[in-house]
Each structure stands twice: as C-alpha cells, then as structure tokens.
Design a protein around this motif. Structure first.
Motif, PDB file in Angstrom:
ATOM      1  N   PRO A  22     -17.534  70.563  60.835  1.00 42.59           N
ATOM      2  CA  PRO A  22     -17.791  71.909  60.290  1.00 42.59           C
ATOM      3  C   PRO A  22     -17.826  72.863  61.480  1.00 42.59           C
ATOM      4  CG  PRO A  22     -19.533  70.355  59.629  1.00 42.59           C
ATOM      5  CD  PRO A  22     -18.706  69.668  60.661  1.00 42.59           C
ATOM      6  N   ILE A  23     -17.567  74.129  61.244  1.00 41.24           N
ATOM      7  CA  ILE A  23     -17.779  75.069  62.354  1.00 41.24           C
ATOM      8  C   ILE A  23     -19.223  75.527  62.242  1.00 41.24           C
ATOM      9  CG2 ILE A  23     -15.424  75.747  62.892  1.00 41.24           C
ATOM     10  CD1 ILE A  23     -15.805  78.117  60.966  1.00 41.24           C
ATOM     11  N   TYR A  24     -19.929  75.500  63.359  1.00 44.97           N
ATOM     12  CA  TYR A  24     -21.379  75.671  63.320  1.00 44.97           C
ATOM     13  C   TYR A  24     -21.769  77.143  63.383  1.00 44.97           C
ATOM     14  CZ  TYR A  24     -20.929  70.733  64.217  1.00 44.97           C
ATOM     15  OH  TYR A  24     -20.573  69.422  64.117  1.00 44.97           O
ATOM     16  N   TYR A  25     -22.814  77.472  62.627  1.00 40.78           N
ATOM     17  CA  TYR A  25     -23.333  78.843  62.659  1.00 40.78           C
ATOM     18  C   TYR A  25     -23.889  79.140  64.043  1.00 40.78           C
ATOM     19  CZ  TYR A  25     -23.317  79.246  57.550  1.00 40.78           C
ATOM     20  OH  TYR A  25     -22.951  79.319  56.241  1.00 40.78           O
ATOM     21  N   ASN A  71     -10.761  78.161  58.684  1.00 40.48           N
ATOM     22  CA  ASN A  71     -10.601  77.811  60.110  1.00 40.48           C
ATOM     23  C   ASN A  71      -9.769  76.549  60.304  1.00 40.48           C
ATOM     24  OD1 ASN A  71     -12.184  75.389  61.580  1.00 40.48           O
ATOM     25  ND2 ASN A  71     -13.237  75.883  59.678  1.00 40.48           N
ATOM     26  N   TYR A  72      -9.910  75.632  59.315  1.00 38.49           N
ATOM     27  CA  TYR A  72      -9.226  74.349  59.463  1.00 38.49           C
ATOM     28  C   TYR A  72      -7.709  74.533  59.518  1.00 38.49           C
ATOM     29  CZ  TYR A  72     -13.835  72.595  57.949  1.00 38.49           C
ATOM     30  OH  TYR A  72     -15.179  72.322  57.831  1.00 38.49           O
ATOM     31  N   TYR A  95     -24.768  65.202  66.066  1.00 39.64           N
ATOM     32  CA  TYR A  95     -24.463  63.987  65.311  1.00 39.64           C
ATOM     33  C   TYR A  95     -23.041  64.051  64.724  1.00 39.64           C
ATOM     34  CZ  TYR A  95     -24.643  60.368  61.770  1.00 39.64           C
ATOM     35  OH  TYR A  95     -24.354  59.271  61.012  1.00 39.64           O
ATOM     36  N   ILE A 144     -23.210  70.733  52.571  1.00 40.93           N
ATOM     37  CA  ILE A 144     -22.114  71.690  52.373  1.00 40.93           C
ATOM     38  C   ILE A 144     -20.955  71.057  51.587  1.00 40.93           C
ATOM     39  CG2 ILE A 144     -22.701  73.255  54.258  1.00 40.93           C
ATOM     40  CD1 ILE A 144     -20.767  71.845  56.078  1.00 40.93           C
ATOM     41  N   ILE A 153     -18.377  66.364  57.262  1.00 44.73           N
ATOM     42  CA  ILE A 153     -19.406  67.390  57.002  1.00 44.73           C
ATOM     43  C   ILE A 153     -20.755  66.740  56.714  1.00 44.73           C
ATOM     44  CG2 ILE A 153     -17.784  69.089  56.043  1.00 44.73           C
ATOM     45  CD1 ILE A 153     -18.765  68.175  53.224  1.00 44.73           C
ATOM     46  N   HIS A 172     -16.959  72.508  50.460  1.00 48.70           N
ATOM     47  CA  HIS A 172     -15.764  71.778  50.902  1.00 48.70           C
ATOM     48  C   HIS A 172     -15.034  71.064  49.775  1.00 48.70           C
ATOM     49  CE1 HIS A 172     -17.393  72.521  54.876  1.00 48.70           C
ATOM     50  NE2 HIS A 172     -16.210  72.215  55.351  1.00 48.70           N
ATOM     51  N   HIS A 187     -21.714  63.009  55.457  1.00 53.17           N
ATOM     52  CA  HIS A 187     -22.731  62.099  55.990  1.00 53.17           C
ATOM     53  C   HIS A 187     -24.123  62.610  55.630  1.00 53.17           C
ATOM     54  CE1 HIS A 187     -23.816  64.874  59.162  1.00 53.17           C
ATOM     55  NE2 HIS A 187     -22.552  64.970  59.552  1.00 53.17           N
ATOM     56  N   GLY A 188     -25.117  61.785  55.941  1.00 53.02           N
ATOM     57  CA  GLY A 188     -26.501  62.153  55.609  1.00 53.02           C
ATOM     58  C   GLY A 188     -27.116  63.012  56.702  1.00 53.02           C
ATOM     59  N   TRP A 189     -28.396  63.186  56.601  1.00 53.15           N
ATOM     60  CA  TRP A 189     -29.108  64.050  57.556  1.00 53.15           C
ATOM     61  C   TRP A 189     -29.864  63.251  58.587  1.00 53.15           C
ATOM     62  CZ3 TRP A 189     -31.566  67.336  53.146  1.00 53.15           C
ATOM     63  CH2 TRP A 189     -30.647  68.311  52.751  1.00 53.15           C
ATOM     64  N   LEU A 190     -29.986  63.863  59.724  1.00 52.78           N
ATOM     65  CA  LEU A 190     -30.862  63.343  60.754  1.00 52.78           C
ATOM     66  C   LEU A 190     -32.239  63.929  60.473  1.00 52.78           C
ATOM     67  CD1 LEU A 190     -29.746  61.668  63.006  1.00 52.78           C
ATOM     68  CD2 LEU A 190     -29.784  63.658  64.470  1.00 52.78           C
ATOM     69  N   GLY A 193     -28.772  67.511  65.338  1.00 47.58           N
ATOM     70  CA  GLY A 193     -28.114  67.415  64.028  1.00 47.58           C
ATOM     71  C   GLY A 193     -26.647  67.799  64.162  1.00 47.58           C
TER      72      GLY A 193
HETATM   73  N1  MSP Z   1     -21.073  77.251  59.123  1.00 49.25           N
HETATM   74  C1  MSP Z   1     -21.305  76.309  58.117  1.00 49.25           C
HETATM   75  C2  MSP Z   1     -20.151  75.334  58.008  1.00 49.25           C
HETATM   76  C3  MSP Z   1     -18.829  75.965  57.775  1.00 49.25           C
HETATM   77  S1  MSP Z   1     -17.554  74.796  57.796  1.00 49.25           S
HETATM   78  C4  MSP Z   1     -16.250  75.600  57.224  1.00 49.25           C
HETATM   79  C5  MSP Z   1     -22.585  75.535  58.432  1.00 49.25           C
HETATM   80  N2  MSP Z   1     -22.986  75.537  59.692  1.00 49.25           N
HETATM   81  S2  MSP Z   1     -24.304  74.816  60.272  1.00 49.25           S
HETATM   82  O1  MSP Z   1     -24.465  75.269  61.624  1.00 49.25           O
HETATM   83  O2  MSP Z   1     -25.395  74.994  59.398  1.00 49.25           O
HETATM   84  O3  MSP Z   1     -23.884  73.330  60.413  1.00 49.25           O
HETATM   85  C6  MSP Z   1     -24.001  72.477  59.375  1.00 49.25           C
HETATM   86  C7  MSP Z   1     -23.528  71.106  59.818  1.00 49.25           C
HETATM   87  O4  MSP Z   1     -24.211  70.685  61.007  1.00 49.25           O
HETATM   88  C8  MSP Z   1     -23.879  70.065  58.793  1.00 49.25           C
HETATM   89  O5  MSP Z   1     -22.951  70.043  57.748  1.00 49.25           O
HETATM   90  C9  MSP Z   1     -23.855  68.840  59.637  1.00 49.25           C
HETATM   91  O6  MSP Z   1     -22.534  68.514  59.908  1.00 49.25           O
HETATM   92  C10 MSP Z   1     -24.526  69.328  60.917  1.00 49.25           C
HETATM   93  N3  MSP Z   1     -25.972  69.215  60.843  1.00 49.25           N
HETATM   94  C11 MSP Z   1     -26.882  70.230  60.995  1.00 49.25           C
HETATM   95  N4  MSP Z   1     -28.134  69.708  60.879  1.00 49.25           N
HETATM   96  C12 MSP Z   1     -28.057  68.389  60.669  1.00 49.25           C
HETATM   97  C13 MSP Z   1     -28.990  67.363  60.508  1.00 49.25           C
HETATM   98  N5  MSP Z   1     -30.278  67.566  60.564  1.00 49.25           N
HETATM   99  N6  MSP Z   1     -28.501  66.118  60.313  1.00 49.25           N
HETATM  100  C14 MSP Z   1     -27.160  65.847  60.275  1.00 49.25           C
HETATM  101  N7  MSP Z   1     -26.263  66.794  60.408  1.00 49.25           N
HETATM  102  C15 MSP Z   1     -26.669  68.067  60.617  1.00 49.25           C
HETATM  103  O7  MSP Z   1     -23.131  74.936  57.526  1.00 49.25           O
END
Ligand code: MSP
Length: 691
Positions: free
Chosen positions: A12-15, A232-233, A26, A265, A261, A269, A291-294, A23
């Motif tokens: 995913p592209i991160y905020y 973006n992809y 991961y 989210i 992802i 997707h 995947h799941g969460w950390l 997280g």
């Molecule tokens: N910007 C959106 C994604 C857009 S993709 C077209 C977004 N960004 S985010 O910064 O919130 O990142 C979310 C992603 O970060 C999660 O989907 C996951 O891949 C990863 N993670 C963020 N926190 C996490 C955990 N605590 N555990 C596992 N993955 C985590 O959503």
C-alpha cells in the motif's frame, strides 16, 4: 497482453500524516522478501512502494505542525524512504502521489471513467469522517464514524459520483471466475457478502478541501483520495503518459501480480479498485493479499492508539536482519501477531545468533583450521547414513521451502530451513569433527573432510534459501564460503552437491553476534525517549473512541485499546489543556507547559501510602519536592541520581499532607497504568528545558 515472465508486486502507499512504524515495515518487508526471491527465481520483477500524500487529514496534520502541506509531506516521505533504505528494501520505484506523473495518470483515469459514462455529478448532504475520508450513511451530526469511532463532520457538497451500483453484478461474476483474486479465503467471503448486500454509488470528488488532484476541467473539486491513491499502482509504471517508453513499461508490468495490503483496507482494494478498473476496461490485478495486524499489547499498532514501536529502535540495536527475520518467522502470515521486545531478542539469539551464527562460524573456522581454508573433498566411498540423511534432508528442505514460500507461508518456510540448521548442528555434535581431527591417520582425515563438506554444503543451502529474508548476514556468509556475490545466485537450480571442493574460503568472521541481556531494556528506553520526543515535537492526532479500528467489511474490529499513554505520573492528564473542537491543542497551549529535566536527589516512601514516593528533584534553578504515584514500580534507592522529565509549572497540590511542586512524566502501561519514567539516552543536565 500479459507477460508470463514478469512479477509485479506492490505495498500500500503509506499515509504521510504519521512517521513509519513497524506495522508499515511489516508489509514492506514481506513484499521485499517476495520480490527478492522472485528475482532469484529469474522473474522480471518490479517492486513498488510509496506514499499517499493527499487529503484533508494530511492538510490538517500539516497545519497543526505549522508548515505547508508540501513541506510536511516532503519530510515524512523522506523518512519512509530513508527507513526502507536502512531496512534493505529493494524497491524498484517509490511513487509519491504528489508527483506530476501520478497527477497526470489519475486525471487520465478520471477522464476515462467520465467518458465511459461511469462518473456523473450529484450532491451530498450528511456526515463525513475526515480520518477515513469517508461519507457515513445514516449518522446524525457528530455521531461516530463506524470505521474508526472518531466524530464525523456534517458536510453539504456538490460531488462527482462513480456508478458503483452498476458494478455489483460484474464484480460478483469476476470474484466467482477468479477464485484466487482475493486471499485469504475469509477475506474473499467477506468481500462477496459485502457486495451482495448491495452497492451504492460512490462520491469521487470533494470540494471541502484543496490538498488533492483537481478534477479535469472542474478544479473546484479534488479527486477522492482513494481513487487518487489506488491509481498509484498504474501511474507508477506509466499509465496516462504519452511517452512510448512509459507505455512500454505499463504493457510490460500491468496487471500487478500481487497487491499486498493490511486487512483494514480490503474494501478499497477488493471492491472499489476492481470496480474502477472494470469500468475503465483495464485489466485487474491478479491477486490481492490481505495480511493481519501487528499487535502491541493486544491492540493494533497504530499512531492513533499511541502504541507504536519504531523500526529505528530495532535497527539501532539488532540491525535490519534481526527485524526482518522476526517479522517473517514470528507472525503467521494472514493472522494477527503480537510484537514484543522480549520475543524479538529471544528469536534473534536462538535462531540467528545460536543456530545459524554458530553453524556458520564453527563450520568455516574448522575448515580454516584443519584444511587451510579450502572446502574439503568428501570421501566418495565412505558416506555414513548420517551424511546421507543430511543430504536428503537438504533436498527435501529446498522443495518444501519453495512450496511454502510460494504460498506466503513464510513462518513455516523458515521453520523448515531452520530444521535443517538444527539437524546439521546436531550432526556436528554427534560426529565430533574436533575429536576426529586429533587422530592423524588417513581415514580420519577423509572422515573429517566429509563431515566438514556436509556441514558447509548444508550451510550454503540454508544461506541461499534465507537470503531474501536476511540479506545482510547471508551475503556475508556466502562471501566467507568463497562464493562471491550472492546476488548472482539462481535459486531455481539450487541443489545438493554444488559446493565445489577446493573453493577457497574468504576471511571468516562472526556474522550474527548474540544480543546482550540489556538489549530489551535499551530498546524500551529508546522507545520511551522517542515517544516523549514525538509527543512534544509533533501535533499528535486525538485518540479515537475505543470502538476499535474495524476492518471495512464485516470483519471484527480490534479490541479496545490497552495502549500505553504518556501522562504525568500520579495525576492530571495533559489532555485537559484547552482542547479545540477537534480535540487538538494549539502550539500556544502547549508552550504553556514547562517541561524540564530534573535529577532525583532524594527519594523515599510516604508512610501510609503504598503508591507514593516523596522526591527532591534538582531542576537546575532549585530543588523541588515532588510527590508521585510510582512507588509500586520503582525502588526509591534506585531513583537517586536518575534524570527525569518533570512538568515544572503546575500549581502545587497536597498529597497526604505533603506539598507536591510539579509532576514527573511517565508512560502509563496496561489497564492498571503501570508507570515507566521518561528518560534520555544522552547525558542531559538538570534544568534543561524540553520543547
Ligand atoms: N494510504 C492508505 C493505503 C492506500 S493504498 C492505495 C493507508 N495507509 S496507511 O499508512 O494507513 O498504511 C496502511 C498499511 O500499513 C496497512 O494496510 C498495512 O499494510 C500497514 N500497517 C499499518 N499498521 C499495521 C499494523 N499494525 N500491522 C500490520 N500492518 C500494518 O491505509
């Protein structure tokens, strides 16, 4: 159109409203391990990551930090990139949604959807969640967002809408014809149930803020952040460009093979993204893997919960390999998994330092000592059943490891590889090469050569398999084995017996030294220090109501937060400072708080109060008496001489008849609020101001 020899994987592209934490690391490490392996399997691999930089949330974070959105996003995007470089992430491209190539591509997608009749103009009146950038149905003014629990805002907007309702049938048909499109199965079922329950048209533009991509020919509107972000992809590999080179690249890599992802989210997707693509008549990605969460202390690690761990802390202590290995080995992919410093150090010491590190150093140093550093010639005639067993276990390990890794079963794959490590370590102990070396006859020499060849060959195989996961240590073992640069390795042909006798080893050095006992404590202190710094330096967003950060489909939300929070020990919380409507304080409010470094000179228990300590704290200009509720967590004697952070300008108050002049800052852990004092890694003088 599809190119079978290629492999395109995305994170995913991160905020950029928050700094990266483990997280984010991961997902990125999982993708990196997969991408590295696919390259070693001979595929034309493209690995994309990047940052999601538009939207009201980011506009507001920038305003709160007192800088322009541009300066703000530049800073955080650079932090993500810097972290990925330190983590040895081999991304081929890093897309930022504020780049011209992306803006152009998103506008082109929007126009294409408009031209095909899937976008129309309408209006919306109702509730809106800024955090999730989501319109919320059937909610009254101020009511909480069903996704995150934060209060929604009322908006009246003229918008462009996407005909999502028209995509219900095509989506369901697509899911049924492509059973591997959404994985794992549980997520697929949730998505199908969600779509079956009915889809309403989706608003895909906003006029309430400016920080976004303008709608072509109607710049009063900016394009909905998720339409912007998901694109973006494609934009990163050339979609929307007139340049033939970009067009070739798009044809070469699209559709993506894997969008990796986190489970929260999934809806964006697996419903919106394929709906946009179907409407635009563009190929859909091959698979979306959630995947799941950390978890940290039982709840999802996230900035808004305040329970994050930064990757830098682990990089500074154990290095990238330690964190990469832990994330892939400890977390069962697809499920939630817990993070703890204890587990991290235990894994590091047991699997990396002890098992692999020892196998490597003992094998290579014995070859150096007994055979002058040349890989030995195994005896062709006298192989024992023990030697045979290692060779056939190694062959089986290669096959199983490949199959498990292909299925994203990283933890099992590593377990498989480490079973071989354990078997070889046992083989070495049982065969006692050091004792065989004492006997100076020809047979013993041949036996010794076979034992060491068997050990070195097994080491080579594990090193090759583990390379995508722990690239640094394996590259060094590979060089020490005399095999040169590991990046030339072709995993497809990996088999037993390829190590050439006579190969000269390189200089043998320890690769994975044990972490000391104090590492856990050091990491905890570093995190504490970092959270004090970021609480002070940044404009943290308010914590959500404890409704859990649920996945968008019907999957359950996380349990209420048990996250640590920063608060002055024993009393008032900083959040009592003049919160504004959105629960934020201004910088002026913050500057009213005088935070200083103090040195504890005297500490003693308060009679009749088992929680309280009376302290005399030197704050540079004077020595203050402070009474704090930390007696259950700290022995008074151990506090003497310790540097602490205190709130120096609180009105005095009396506790058990003793006047307390200030408060000590501590993290508060778990349900019973166990205090952990804030401190510094560097030496700081008493009296220094924090700002
Ligand atoms: N910007 C959106 C994604 C857009 S993709 C077209 C977004 N960004 S985010 O910064 O919130 O990142 C979310 C992603 O970060 C999660 O989907 C996951 O891949 C990863 N993670 C963020 N926190 C996490 C955990 N605590 N555990 C596992 N993955 C985590 O959503």
């Amino acid at each position: 159109m599809d190119n079978p020899g290629k492999f395109y994987i995305t994170t995913p592209i991160y905020y950029v409203n928050a700094r990266p934490h483990i997280g984010h690391t991961y997902t990125t490490v999982v993708c990196d391990a997969v991408a590295r392996r696919q390259r070693m399997m001979g595929l034309d691999t493209w690995f994309l990551t990047g940052t999601d930089e538009h939207g009201q949330k980011i506009e507001r974070s920038a305003a709160a930090a007192g800088c322009s959105p541009r300066a703000f996003v530049d800073k955080i995007a650079a932090e993500f990139r810097g972290l990925w470089d330190r983590m040895k992430i081999t991304y081929d491209d890093f897309i930022r949604t504020t780049e011209p190539r992306h803006v152009r591509g998103v506008q082109s997608l929007f126009t294409r959807l408009q031209e095909r009749g899937y976008i129309y103009k309408g209006s919306y009146s109702g509730q809106y969640c800024v955090f999730d950038e989501l319109y919320v149905d059937a909610a009254g003014p101020g009511s909480p967002c069903p996704e995150c629990g934060r209060p929604t805002e009322t908006v009246h907007e003229e918008n462009y809408f996407f005909k999502l309702s028209a995509m219900e049938g095509p989506l369901l048909q697509y899911y049924s014809e492509h059973p591997d499109f959404i994985r794992p199965e549980t997520r697929r079922n949730e998505v199908i149930a969600f779509v079956r329950s009915g889809l309403r048209d989706l608003s895909v533009s906003r006029t309430s803020f400016k920080w976004g991509i303008p709608v072509p020919n109607d710049p009063k509107h900016v394009i909905y952040v998720w339409l912007d972000a998901l694109a973006n992809y494609m934009t990163a590999i050339g979609f929307g460009s007139d340049d033939p080179k970009d067009q070739d690249k798009f044809a070469r890599y699209w559709p993506a093979d894997v969008h990796m992802i986190g489970k929260e989210i999934v809806r964006f997707h697996c419903v919106y993204w394929p709906a946009f693509l179907l409407a635009a008549d563009l190929p859909l990605p091959r698979s979306i893997i959630a995947h799941g969460w950390l978890l940290f202390e039982e709840s999802k690690m996230s900035k808004s919960r305040g329970n994050i761990v930064r990757s830098e802390t682990i990089l500074d202590t154990l290095g990238a390999d330690g964190l990469r290995y832990f994330l892939l080995r400890e977390i069962v992919f697809g499920q939630d998994g817990s993070f703890s410093f204890d587990a991290l150090v235990q894994r590091f010491n047991a699997d990396l330092a002890n098992d692999l590190g020892n196998l490597s150093s003992r094998t290579l140093s014995m070859i150096t000592r007994y055979f002058g550093g040349e890989v030995t010639y195994p005896s062709p005639s006298e192989r024992t059943s023990g030697d045979e067993a290692i060779a056939s276990l190694a062959e089986q390990t290669i096959a199983d490891f490949h199959a498990q890794f292909e299925q994203f079963q990283f933890s099992r794959a590593l377990e498989t590889a480490w079973s071989l490590v354990a078997a070889v370590n046992k083989y070495i102990v049982e065969n006692e090469p050091w004792a065989v070396a004492e006997r100076d006859d020809k047979d013993s020499r041949a036996r010794l050569a076979t034992i060491l060849y068997t050990s070195a060959e097994a080491l080579r195989i594990v090193t090759a398999l583990a390379h995508p996961v722990i690239p640094d240590a394996t590259a060094r073992i590979w060089t020490q084995l005399g095999l040169g640069d590991i990046s030339h390795l072709d995993l497809r042909t990996l088999a037993w017996g390829q190590l050439q006798p006579g190969t000269r080893l390189d200089k043998v050095e320890p690769v994975l030294p044990r972490a000391e006992k104090s590492t856990v404590e050091r990491m905890q202190q570093m995190e504490q220090q970092r959270s004090v710094e970021s609480a002070i330096a940044s404009s943290e967003e308010p914590k959500p109501a404890a409704t859990g950060e649920g996945a968008p489909t019907s999957s359950p939300g996380a349990p209420p937060s048990a996250a640590p929070s920063l608060s002055p020990a024993g009393g008032n919380s900083m959040s009592t400072l003049l919160p504004t409507a959105d629960n934020k304080i201004t910088i002026d409010d913050f500057l009213k708080v005088e935070l200083r470094v103090g040195e504890v000179k005297v500490a003693e228990r308060v009679k009749g109060a088992d929680k309280l300590l009376r302290m005399e704290v030197d704050i540079g200009s004077e020595v203050r008496q402070i009474v704090a509720g930390i007696a259950k967590a700290y022995e008074p004697e151990k506090l003497i001489g310790r540097k602490v952070v205190i709130v120096a300008n609180l009105q005095p108050r009396k506790l058990r008849g003793l006047e307390s002049n200030g408060m000590i800052v501590a993290a508060s852990l778990g349900d019973d609020g166990q205090p952990v004092l804030a401190g510094f890694l560097e030496d700081v003088p008493a009296g220094a101001k924090l700002k």
